[in-house]
Each structure stands twice: as structure tokens, then as C-alpha cells.
Design an enzyme around this catalytic site. Structure first.
Site, PDB file in Angstrom:
ATOM      1  N   SER A 104      33.194  38.366  40.824  1.00  0.00           N
ATOM      2  CA  SER A 104      34.121  38.569  39.707  1.00  0.00           C
ATOM      3  C   SER A 104      33.343  38.759  38.395  1.00  0.00           C
ATOM      4  CB  SER A 104      35.098  37.387  39.663  1.00  0.00           C
ATOM      5  OG  SER A 104      36.144  37.619  38.771  1.00  0.00           O
ATOM      6  N   ASP A 154      43.854  43.043  45.355  1.00  0.00           N
ATOM      7  CA  ASP A 154      43.300  42.322  44.201  1.00  0.00           C
ATOM      8  C   ASP A 154      44.154  42.631  42.966  1.00  0.00           C
ATOM      9  OD1 ASP A 154      41.793  41.402  42.053  1.00  0.00           O
ATOM     10  OD2 ASP A 154      39.878  41.930  42.975  1.00  0.00           O
ATOM     11  N   HIS A 185      41.793  38.656  45.063  1.00  0.00           N
ATOM     12  CA  HIS A 185      40.592  38.478  44.235  1.00  0.00           C
ATOM     13  C   HIS A 185      39.698  37.337  44.765  1.00  0.00           C
ATOM     14  CE1 HIS A 185      38.436  39.585  40.606  1.00  0.00           C
ATOM     15  NE2 HIS A 185      38.270  38.297  40.321  1.00  0.00           N
TER      16      HIS A 185
END
Ligand code: MLT
Length: 211
Positions: A104, A154, A185
Site C-alpha cells: 500500500s 480493491d 486492499h
């Protein structure tokens, strides 16, 4: 000497495997990805810094204006700061160029780092990454191995965005494998297997040209 990062270093347990630069997501810290690093490459040295920016008390690697909206001057400054940290830590601990394993926000700073200081990393596994810079430089990333692992559902990273990142890195010459997993995610077991299998294909015996 750059301002210090808080970080963890785990020495290598074997040879012939690259060190991993572990870069956590928003709200994580230097401990977050140690277990993942060991799972995907048990013999690798692990270098794991904590992001130096705080967002409501949550560590990150650069400030953002909103979710998915980046302050790009800040991205550039923080990516170069992280590159300096990596160079210094390599000298301090006597390790080779690392392969980044970023999740991320950590994947986004790793992508920026590759675009801005291409000699720093030997490769990168970018989990749920997005395009970090709208107008990136044109680095030479020839033969640099990159894995991008995206989530099909996501809610933070649209498929078109991660596809754009893959294209950007391919255009720079990187050897990009872009995989889309049936997840969101969050990290999943499938990520672990994907990164482990990809790392096993990364050739660290053949030194990459110094860039
Ligand atoms: C970022 O800010 O880097 C991305 O939006 C990912 C995140 O941290 O949520």
C-alpha cells in the site's frame, strides 16, 4: 547523513538471496512486515524502516492530500530521503542492494523510489500499489524485476491505475509481472505465495548494471 529512520534489521540467515527492504502500509510500523519477509524469503536480511510522516498518529512514508491524492513534491522528497537511508544502511550492515517488499503506502514509496533513484533497489514486489507520480522522470530500469500484486476488488486502487503503473515501469525497461488477485486492499495468503514464487525467480547471481 540523513535524519535517522527508526528501523529493524534482521541479519541474513543464508547466502544467494537478496536483502528485503520492507515498507509497511499506513498505520504500520517497522515490525509489521517482518513475518511476511521471513515467510517469503527465510534466509534474506530484512531492513524495515518506519515511515517518518504521521497522519493522525499513523506512520506513513509521505504526506497525502486525500486518499489516493498525493502531494507529489513530498513524494519526491521522501523517496529520495528513503533512498539515502537505504544507501547508508547498506554500508552500516554490509548488505547488497535490496529488493523492496512494499504494501500500500509502502509500495507507493517503493515505486517512487525506483523511478527517482533507479540504482537503489535490485527489484521490487509492490502489493496494492498505485501510480505515485503523475509526471515521473524516465529512468533506466532495464531488467529490474518488479512484481505488482493488485486486488480485483480493491476499493482504494482502481485496476486502471495499477495497470498504468505497470506500463510506466515496463516503459522504463523493468521486467514487470502484474498479477491481479481476487481480493481487496488487504493482504492475503495468495500474496504470500505469489511473492515467494516470484522471489525464487529473481536472479541475484547476475549483478545488475550499476545505475
Ligand atoms: C497512499 O496514501 O499511499 C495510498 O492511498 C494507500 C494508502 O495508504 O491507503
Amino acid at each position: 547523513m540523513t535524519e535517522e529512520f527508526i528501523y529493524r534489521f534482521v541479519p541474513p540467515k543464508g547466502e544467494g538471496v537478496p536483502p528485503l527492504l520492507l515498507l509497511h502500509g499506513t498505520g504500520g510500523d517497522e515490525n509489521d512486515l517482518l513475518q511476511l519477509g521471513t515467510m517469503v524469503s527465510p534466509n534474506s536480511a530484512l531492513l524495515s524502516p518506519r515511515g517518518r510522516v504521521l497522519e493522525n498518529g499513523m506512520p506513513r512514508f509521505f504526506r497525502r492530500l486525500a486518499e489516493g491524492v498525493f502531494d507529489e513534491d513530498e513524494v519526491r522528497r521522501r523517496a529520495l530521503e528513503l533512498a539515502d537511508f537505504v544507501d547508508e544502511a547498506r554500508l552500516r550492515h554490509g548488505i547488497d542492494r535490496p529488493v523492496a517488499l512494499g504494501y500500500s503506502n509502502g509500495a507507493n514509496i517503493a515505486a517512487a523510489l525506483m523511478l527517482l533513484r533507479p540504482g537503489t533497489l535490485a527489484g521490487a514486489a509492490l502489493l496494492r500499489a498505485m501510480v505515485p507520480l503523475s509526471d515521473p522522470p524516465h529512468p533506466d530500469l532495464s531488467r529490474v524485476p518488479v512484481l505488482i500484486a493488485s486486488g480485483k476488488v480493491d476499493p482504494i486502487v482502481p485496476e486502471s491505475n495499477s495497470a498504468r503503473l505497470a506500463a510506466m515501469l515496463r516503459d522504463a525497461g523493468a521486467d514487470v509481472s502484474h498479477q491481479t488477485l481476487p481480493v481487496g486492499h488487504q493482504l492475503s495468503r495468495a500474496d504470500v505465495a505469489l511473492v515467494r514464487d516470484w522471489l525464487a525467480t529473481v536472479d541475484v547471481q547476475e549483478p545488475l548494471a550499476t545505475r
